[in-house]
Design a protein around this motif. Structure first.
Motif, PDB file in Angstrom:
ATOM      1  N   ARG A  84       0.826  -1.209   0.000  1.00  0.00           N
ATOM      2  CA  ARG A  84       0.000   0.000   0.000  1.00  0.00           C
ATOM      3  C   ARG A  84       0.860   1.259   0.000  1.00  0.00           C
ATOM      4  N   SER A  85       2.087   1.152   0.486  1.00  0.00           N
ATOM      5  CA  SER A  85       2.967   2.316   0.550  1.00  0.00           C
ATOM      6  C   SER A  85       3.590   2.662  -0.796  1.00  0.00           C
ATOM      7  N   ALA A  86       3.458   1.790  -1.793  1.00  0.00           N
ATOM      8  CA  ALA A  86       4.071   2.018  -3.105  1.00  0.00           C
ATOM      9  C   ALA A  86       3.339   3.118  -3.866  1.00  0.00           C
ATOM     10  N   ASP A  87       4.083   4.108  -4.345  1.00  0.00           N
ATOM     11  CA  ASP A  87       3.494   5.226  -5.091  1.00  0.00           C
ATOM     12  C   ASP A  87       3.756   5.132  -6.592  1.00  0.00           C
ATOM     13  N   LYS A  88       4.970   4.698  -6.970  1.00  0.00           N
ATOM     14  CA  LYS A  88       5.349   4.681  -8.388  1.00  0.00           C
ATOM     15  C   LYS A  88       5.626   3.260  -8.853  1.00  0.00           C
ATOM     16  N   VAL A  89       5.054   2.928 -10.013  1.00  0.00           N
ATOM     17  CA  VAL A  89       5.257   1.614 -10.632  1.00  0.00           C
ATOM     18  C   VAL A  89       5.761   1.821 -12.051  1.00  0.00           C
ATOM     19  N   LEU A  90       6.816   1.101 -12.431  1.00  0.00           N
ATOM     20  CA  LEU A  90       7.353   1.160 -13.786  1.00  0.00           C
ATOM     21  C   LEU A  90       7.273  -0.216 -14.417  1.00  0.00           C
ATOM     22  N   GLU A  91       6.782  -0.288 -15.655  1.00  0.00           N
ATOM     23  CA  GLU A  91       6.704  -1.561 -16.360  1.00  0.00           C
ATOM     24  C   GLU A  91       7.782  -1.640 -17.436  1.00  0.00           C
ATOM     25  N   LEU A  92       8.518  -2.744 -17.449  1.00  0.00           N
ATOM     26  CA  LEU A  92       9.520  -2.981 -18.476  1.00  0.00           C
ATOM     27  C   LEU A  92       8.840  -3.549 -19.723  1.00  0.00           C
ATOM     28  N   GLY A  93       9.056  -2.888 -20.859  1.00  0.00           N
ATOM     29  CA  GLY A  93       8.512  -3.399 -22.114  1.00  0.00           C
ATOM     30  C   GLY A  93       7.009  -3.392 -22.157  1.00  0.00           C
ATOM     31  N   CYS A  94       6.403  -2.251 -21.931  1.00  0.00           N
ATOM     32  CA  CYS A  94       4.940  -2.148 -21.942  1.00  0.00           C
ATOM     33  C   CYS A  94       4.407  -2.476 -23.341  1.00  0.00           C
ATOM     34  N   GLU A  95       3.436  -3.401 -23.399  1.00  0.00           N
ATOM     35  CA  GLU A  95       2.886  -3.859 -24.682  1.00  0.00           C
ATOM     36  C   GLU A  95       1.412  -3.539 -24.845  1.00  0.00           C
ATOM     37  N   ASP A  96       0.692  -3.374 -23.731  1.00  0.00           N
ATOM     38  CA  ASP A  96      -0.738  -3.110 -23.786  1.00  0.00           C
ATOM     39  C   ASP A  96      -1.147  -2.377 -22.511  1.00  0.00           C
ATOM     40  N   ALA A 154      13.547  -0.337 -22.520  1.00  0.00           N
ATOM     41  CA  ALA A 154      13.481  -1.117 -21.285  1.00  0.00           C
ATOM     42  C   ALA A 154      14.861  -1.472 -20.753  1.00  0.00           C
ATOM     43  N   ASP A 155      15.857  -1.525 -21.637  1.00  0.00           N
ATOM     44  CA  ASP A 155      17.216  -1.832 -21.186  1.00  0.00           C
ATOM     45  C   ASP A 155      18.064  -0.585 -20.998  1.00  0.00           C
ATOM     46  N   ASP A 156      17.429   0.586 -21.072  1.00  0.00           N
ATOM     47  CA  ASP A 156      18.130   1.854 -20.840  1.00  0.00           C
ATOM     48  C   ASP A 156      17.107   2.875 -20.351  1.00  0.00           C
ATOM     49  N   LEU A 157      16.811   2.829 -19.065  1.00  0.00           N
ATOM     50  CA  LEU A 157      15.781   3.705 -18.485  1.00  0.00           C
ATOM     51  C   LEU A 157      16.372   5.077 -18.203  1.00  0.00           C
ATOM     52  N   SER A 158      16.769   5.740 -19.289  1.00  0.00           N
ATOM     53  CA  SER A 158      17.485   7.008 -19.166  1.00  0.00           C
ATOM     54  C   SER A 158      16.617   8.132 -18.620  1.00  0.00           C
ATOM     55  N   GLU A 159      15.305   8.010 -18.748  1.00  0.00           N
ATOM     56  CA  GLU A 159      14.414   9.068 -18.273  1.00  0.00           C
ATOM     57  C   GLU A 159      13.980   8.869 -16.823  1.00  0.00           C
ATOM     58  N   THR A 160      14.447   7.800 -16.194  1.00  0.00           N
ATOM     59  CA  THR A 160      14.056   7.492 -14.810  1.00  0.00           C
ATOM     60  C   THR A 160      15.261   7.624 -13.886  1.00  0.00           C
ATOM     61  N   PRO A 161      15.195   8.493 -12.893  1.00  0.00           N
ATOM     62  CA  PRO A 161      16.328   8.665 -11.972  1.00  0.00           C
ATOM     63  C   PRO A 161      16.564   7.411 -11.122  1.00  0.00           C
ATOM     64  N   SER A 162      17.760   7.279 -10.619  1.00  0.00           N
ATOM     65  CA  SER A 162      18.093   6.160  -9.742  1.00  0.00           C
ATOM     66  C   SER A 162      17.335   6.267  -8.426  1.00  0.00           C
ATOM     67  N   SER A 163      16.987   5.117  -7.887  1.00  0.00           N
ATOM     68  CA  SER A 163      16.337   5.026  -6.559  1.00  0.00           C
ATOM     69  C   SER A 163      15.088   5.894  -6.478  1.00  0.00           C
ATOM     70  N   SER A 164      14.243   5.839  -7.505  1.00  0.00           N
ATOM     71  CA  SER A 164      13.041   6.680  -7.527  1.00  0.00           C
ATOM     72  C   SER A 164      11.746   5.889  -7.689  1.00  0.00           C
ATOM     73  N   ILE A 165      11.826   4.571  -7.883  1.00  0.00           N
ATOM     74  CA  ILE A 165      10.654   3.755  -8.179  1.00  0.00           C
ATOM     75  C   ILE A 165      10.416   2.754  -7.049  1.00  0.00           C
ATOM     76  N   ASP A 166       9.156   2.556  -6.706  1.00  0.00           N
ATOM     77  CA  ASP A 166       8.810   1.599  -5.649  1.00  0.00           C
ATOM     78  C   ASP A 166       8.680   0.174  -6.181  1.00  0.00           C
ATOM     79  N   ILE A 167       8.088   0.030  -7.374  1.00  0.00           N
ATOM     80  CA  ILE A 167       7.850  -1.294  -7.962  1.00  0.00           C
ATOM     81  C   ILE A 167       8.228  -1.261  -9.439  1.00  0.00           C
ATOM     82  N   VAL A 168       9.012  -2.254  -9.868  1.00  0.00           N
ATOM     83  CA  VAL A 168       9.297  -2.454 -11.287  1.00  0.00           C
ATOM     84  C   VAL A 168       8.692  -3.799 -11.687  1.00  0.00           C
ATOM     85  N   VAL A 169       7.958  -3.803 -12.799  1.00  0.00           N
ATOM     86  CA  VAL A 169       7.235  -4.992 -13.240  1.00  0.00           C
ATOM     87  C   VAL A 169       7.763  -5.435 -14.602  1.00  0.00           C
TER      88      VAL A 169
END
Length: 338
Positions: A84-96, A154-169
């Motif tokens: 419940r504490s997770a605020d930001k989620v990033l998906e690798l290789g979003c397809e849909d 997905a193999d170069d998350l250049s637009e996402t800062p380090s240590s900024s995401i709660d969940i990566v999917v």
């Protein structure tokens, strides 16, 4: 009613299985002969066929059992393993747009990344179909998570800062990265980089990607691999490649040896996906709390923890002696009063 018969449970089961088998055969035949079965996410403008389109059609047409089962497991994994504490989620290789429905409503922001071929009409970014589905699912969901549409690889998350995401999917995207010329191993490393300490990496992927084990690579980035690195080779004698474990100590004369690197993940929990024709693995990897620390910071933290431990031991010893003195004094007073 006369003239009507009520089939037994066994007959009904056999009839149902025959119907399902017939439908499956028709589905396979239509794919093989007319290529009529096309997934909603595999549309390519102007008749352009990409590797992703072909792969998705084959997976859904030839093996709908695995496809549907992994979709169910992915939904359960993301829903149940996102705190419940997770605020930001990033998906690798979003397809849909499925990630919008998978994450809990407590999530405030969903960030995308692409696993498309750089030579695709979108230049390697999100497909038009993917963006449309994400928007539609977000509108149906209503007020909730903010959608951040990013075309970052997905193999170069250049637009996402380090240590900024709660969940990566990562949901069935490693094979697609492999086929589209992306580095799926680097995507896992990037997931570890952008995660906050204690953040979670959730994955449901094919057990084997391009002849390499997905789980073995994730485990090689964890404490488990570090603690069990007693030998140079595993049980089958094959060396583990591309690891970020602590290097073994060498002779002190070797001044050119690289500095030790800490594991990215503190622990990895996983399980095999059952009831599938193609082996898949689902799991959770938790980022180590000290993964982003420098060697100096780690040494300082260790010294501080040791100091606190010694201080606690001293305090406990003092309290123990004080308690014994009070007990002895009380016993002496009772003896004098008798």
């Amino acid at each position: 009613m006369k003239g009507s018969t009520i089939p037994s449970d066994r007959s009904a089961t056999i009839h149902r299985n025959n119907v399902l088998l017939s439908l499956l055969l028709v589905l396979i035949s239509s794919f093989t002969i007319t290529d009529a079965f096309v997934s909603p996410t595999s549309y390519s403008p102007r008749g352009i066929t990409t590797a992703t389109t072909t792969t998705t059609k084959r997976q859904m047409a030839l093996d709908p059992v695995t496809y549907l089962r992994t979709e169910w497991v992915s939904a359960a994994l993301v829903t149940n393993q996102t705190p419940r504490s997770a605020d930001k989620v990033l998906e690798l290789g979003c397809e849909d747009g499925r990630i919008v429905n998978f994450v809990p409503r407590t999530v405030r922001e969903i960030i995308t990344s692409s696993a498309e071929n750089p030579d695709s009409p979108e230049g390697g970014g999100l497909t038009v179909s993917c963006s449309r589905q994400l928007k539609q699912q977000a509108e149906r969901r209503g007020a909730g998570a903010l959608m951040t549409y990013s075309d970052q690889r997905a193999d170069d998350l250049s637009e996402t800062p380090s240590s900024s995401i709660d969940i990566v999917v990562s949901l069935q995207s490693a094979q697609r990265m492999k086929e589209n010329g992306l580095d799926w191993k680097k995507s896992v490393l990037e997931a570890g980089r952008v995660l906050k300490p204690g953040g979670r990496f959730l994955f449901c992927e094919a057990a084997d990607v391009g002849g390499e084990s997905y789980l073995d690579f994730v485990n090689s980035l964890s404490d488990f691999s570090t603690e069990n690195k007693g030998g140079d080779e595993d049980e089958e004698g094959s060396e583990v490649t591309e690891t970020v474990d602590v290097v073994e100590e060498e002779d002190s004369d070797d001044v050119d040896s690289p500095p030790a690197k800490s594991p990215i993940f503190q622990e990895v929990g996983y399980d095999q996906v059952d009831m599938v024709l193609q082996p898949h693995i689902a799991g959770v990897a938790i980022k180590a709390m000290d993964a982003d620390m420098t060697p100096a910071q780690k040494a300082q933290k260790k010294a501080q923890e040791e100091s606190e431990r010694l201080g606690e031991m001293t305090l406990n010893a003092f309290e123990g002696r004080s308690k014994r003195r009070r007990k002895k004094k009380k016993k002496t007073t009772d003896t004098d009063g008798m």
